[in-house]
Every structure is written in structure tokens, then in C-alpha cells.
Write a protein that holds these residues in place. Structure first.
Motif: not given
Length: 429
Positions: A290-296, A404-418
Motif C-alpha cells: 500500500d505504500v511501495g515506491l511512493a515512500d521506499p 504505472a507509478p502514481v503521482e504521489r511521493g517518490f513515485e512521482a519522480k519514478v514516473a518522470e524517469r519512466i
């Protein structure tokens, strides 16, 4: 000749003396025993259906069963699944059949009916079906899990509520009337006594009986009451429904980002005696699901809490569990990794044993190189961007999007990279 030296018989317990003599006297279950309740309607019609009374301890299941037999004129027979076996059931069924030949129907009350195994539960079916007995079973466990489907299809499940403060207060009033004196308690201590019962009427009356039996000069305040009596232990079985209800409540409170509620359900479990490492395992799972890469760091925090608890033990180590719980509740949420796993696992099952493309398979031998293994592999570090844009999918499979990363937390940066890599890949064809 009577024994002149025998000790006088002691009076029955207060809870037994206060048993209701009619359904109207039952407290806290008006939704069942009232005129519009299921039991009230059956009694008014003079005809009972077999039923399972499901509710917490001390809510009136046994009392209601006895009163039902009296209310509709049935012969009452009672057994406990804890102390009875097949021989006892055969005896009860034979007696009920004999009574039926004389025109007398039997209400069979089975306490703790969930304790009977599946075969024993099946033994009730023919006698319920032919009307030899009207079955009234009592259980504290969820009938959906503990009783046979065949038995449930022949009996209504009626849910008894834990007794609220008003119902418990009424029991204390009746106890005082029976004893002819008030409990030696201040009003706030009386409220504390009711709260300590946790909805269990029998426990409350046993506590009241203890107070009546002790010489107390001045009414007790809550602190003095707590020193004299003990609280009722919470209803909690580690392998039963209560266990799963509380862990579900904790998980959903965390998912809903409510740290206060999450901390409450965590406390409920640990105070009731839940194994802390079980709770920690669930928190670790939550961190990934439920948190995942939004906050590693969520997973790191939970594993650190596990290490801290194993190092310190209880109670000191439980603070680390609290810290992990609060971290998870306040962390940004994403289930993208969880849904990606499910999608990828499904694709793997659906596509079977497809060969990787030749450019990314290993070629440790000369023969394999001759066959084209590893041919045209692009070493990403040799490119300016550290990205070759090569194909990594089986030739027979269309590239898919699992994550499909979400636009929250650290995952927003992951989405930019992808998105950046996808753009480069598209430009390079």
C-alpha cells in the motif's frame, strides 16, 4: 436423618438469581426479543424455527433459549458441545423421539455448538428436518466459518449484541434491588465498573457480587475500585474472527491514512495478547502493498522495527512497532507495485515458456555465440544517456505495461524517469 452438622447451603450466584423469567426481562437484545424482532414474532405466532444465537459471552444466549421453550410450551433439553459426544446426542435424540410420540416437541439447546465437528453437526440434520427437535445453538464464533452449510440452511442465524452501558446499568439496578442495598460506589466508579465489563452481563454481575460480599466503609472511587477488582480481558482469539477483524481494521486504517485509528487498532491487538511479530509481518506486507515506491523508506522502517523489537522485546520494543505504524499511516500511498505484480504474474502464466530475444541471452560458449546468442547486445553504460533503448521482450509478445507509478511521493519522480525513457525509446524506434 438430616445431618445436623452440615454447612448451610449457599445461595446461588447473583447472576443465576437475576436470570429473567420472561423474554420481556431480557436486556440489550430488543432487536430480537421485542415485538418486531425475529424472536418476538415467532413467540407471538407460537411457532419456533431452528436458530443459531451468535454473540459475545454474557449477552443472554442461554437465557433466551430457556425462555423460548417456556414461551411456546416446548420440552427443554440442554447439552454442551464441550462436554458431550456422540453417545450423548443419541440419548437426547431418542428421548426427543419418545416425547414426540406423546405429542411433546423438544427444544434442544446446544451451547458452544461450534465445538462439534462436521460429522457431529451433520447428525442434527434428520432430527431437525422431521421436526423431532427445534434446534437452538449458541456460539461466540462466526457461524459462516464454524458451522456446516447444511446446518446453516436449516436454521436462522440471529446476532446478539454486546450489552451497551444502558443495558449493563439496568442489570446493576436489578442487582441492587435483589440485594436490598446500593453498590458501594461513587457515580464515576459505577461508570468505570460498567466499562470494565466490556459488554458482558455475567461478568458485570459477578463483579457486583464481589462488591456486595466485601465490607466497604466508604463508597469507592475509580482508583479504589480498580485496586479491588480486575478488568475483563478483551474478547480475542488469535485464530478466530476477532483476530481477523482487528487486523483488517488496522490495515484499512493505515490505507486510509488515519494514524489515530490505526494506533487504536494496533493497541487493541497488542493489549489483547497478539503476537507482536505477527503484527510486524502485517506491517511489512502493508509497506510493500500500500505504500511501495511512493515512500521506499516505509519498508526500511518496518524492517528496522522488527529488528528493534527482536532486540528489545516487550514492552520496550513495542514502541518501535508504534513508530512503524505511524510512519505507514502518514506515508504517501501507492499500490502500483502490488497491481504490477499481479499483472506480471498473470502474463507469465498466460505466455508460457517464451524465449528471451537473442540479444539479451548469455553466450558463455563458442557454440552459443555461433548460434547468435547475445548478438547485437547494447551495453547501456556505453551510451551517452546510460540508456540504449534496446528490446527486452520475447519476439512473440507485444511489450506490456505492468507498472504505472502514481503521482504521489517518490513515485512521482519514478514516473518522470519512466516517461523520459519511454520518450527516448520511441525516438530510437
Amino acid at each position: 436423618m438430616p445431618d445436623l452438622f452440615a454447612a448451610p447451603a449457599s445461595p446461588p450466584p447473583l447472576a443465576d438469581r437475576l436470570r429473567p423469567i420472561s423474554l420481556a426481562e431480557v436486556v440489550g437484545q430488543d432487536h430480537l426479543t421485542g415485538p418486531d424482532g425475529a424472536i418476538g414474532r415467532m413467540v407471538a405466532a407460537g411457532k419456533l424455527a431452528s436458530m443459531i444465537l451468535w454473540g459475545p459471552p454474557g449477552t443472554g444466549k442461554t437465557t433466551i433459549a430457556r425462555l423460548l421453550a417456556d414461551a411456546v410450551g416446548l420440552r427443554f433439553e440442554s447439552i454442551s458441545a464441550v462436554f458431550s459426544g456422540v453417545a450423548d446426542l443419541k440419548r437426547v435424540f431418542a428421548a426427543a423421539r419418545d416425547a414426540a410420540t406423546l405429542g411433546q416437541r423438544t427444544l434442544l439447546f446446544v451451547d458452544e455448538i461450534h465445538r462439534f465437528n462436521r460429522a457431529q453437526q451433520d447428525g442434527f440434520l434428520p432430527f431437525v428436518e422431521d421436526g423431532t427437535i427445534t434446534l437452538v445453538g449458541a456460539t461466540t464464533e462466526n457461524p459462516s466459518f464454524e458451522l456446516n452449510a447444511a446446518l446453516l440452511s436449516r436454521a436462522q442465524v440471529l446476532v446478539l449484541h454486546r450489552l451497551d452501558a444502558a443495558a449493563l446499568g439496568e442489570l446493576l439496578t436489578r442487582a441492587e434491588a435483589t440485594e436490598g442495598r446500593a453498590l458501594p460506589l461513587r457515580p464515576d466508579a459505577r461508570d468505570a465498573l460498567i466499562a470494565s465489563a466490556d459488554g458482558d452481563g455475567r461478568f458485570l454481575l459477578n463483579q457486583a457480587e464481589t462488591l456486595f460480599s466485601v465490607e466497604i466503609a466508604e463508597p469507592l472511587d475509580p482508583q479504589a475500585l480498580a485496586a479491588l477488582l480486575h478488568r475483563r480481558m478483551p474478547v480475542y482469539d488469535k485464530d478466530r474472527e476477532g483476530h481477523y477483524n482487528l487486523i483488517s481494521a488496522l490495515h484499512k486504517s493505515l490505507r486510509g491514512s488515519d494514524p489515530q485509528a490505526a494506533l487504536y487498532w494496533l493497541a487493541r491487538m497488542l493489549v489483547a495478547g497478539e503476537e507482536p511479530l505477527y503484527v510486524l509481518r502485517r506491517l511489512v506486507r502493508f509497506a510493500s502493498e500500500d505504500v511501495g515506491l511512493a515512500d521506499p523508506q516505509a519498508l526500511v522502517q518496518c524492517l528496522a522495527a522488527k529488528d528493534a523489537y527482536e532486540f528489545l522485546g516487550s514492552p520496550e520494543g513495542e514502541l518501535a512497532i508504534v513508530q512503524a505504524c505511524l510512519y505507514l499511516a502518514t506515508a504517501p500511498k501507492s499500490n502500483a507495485a502490488y497491481t504490477a505484480q499481479k499483472s506480471a504474474w498473470k502474463a507469465a502464466r498466460d505466455t508460457g515458456s517464451l524465449m528471451p530475444p537473442m540479444n539479451i541471452v548469455n553466450a558463455p560458449t563458442k557454440l552459443m555465440k555461433t548460434l547468435g546468442y547475445g548478438k547485437d547486445y547494447a551495453y547501456d553504460h556505453d551510451t551517452d544517456e546510460g540508456f540504449s533503448g534496446a528490446n527486452y521482450w520475447p519476439d512473440e509478445m507485444t511489450p506490456a505495461t505492468f507498472y504505472a507509478p502514481v503521482e504521489r511521493g517518490f513515485e512521482a519522480k519514478v514516473a518522470e524517469r519512466i516517461a523520459h525513457w519511454n520518450k527516448l525509446r520511441s525516438e530510437r524506434g
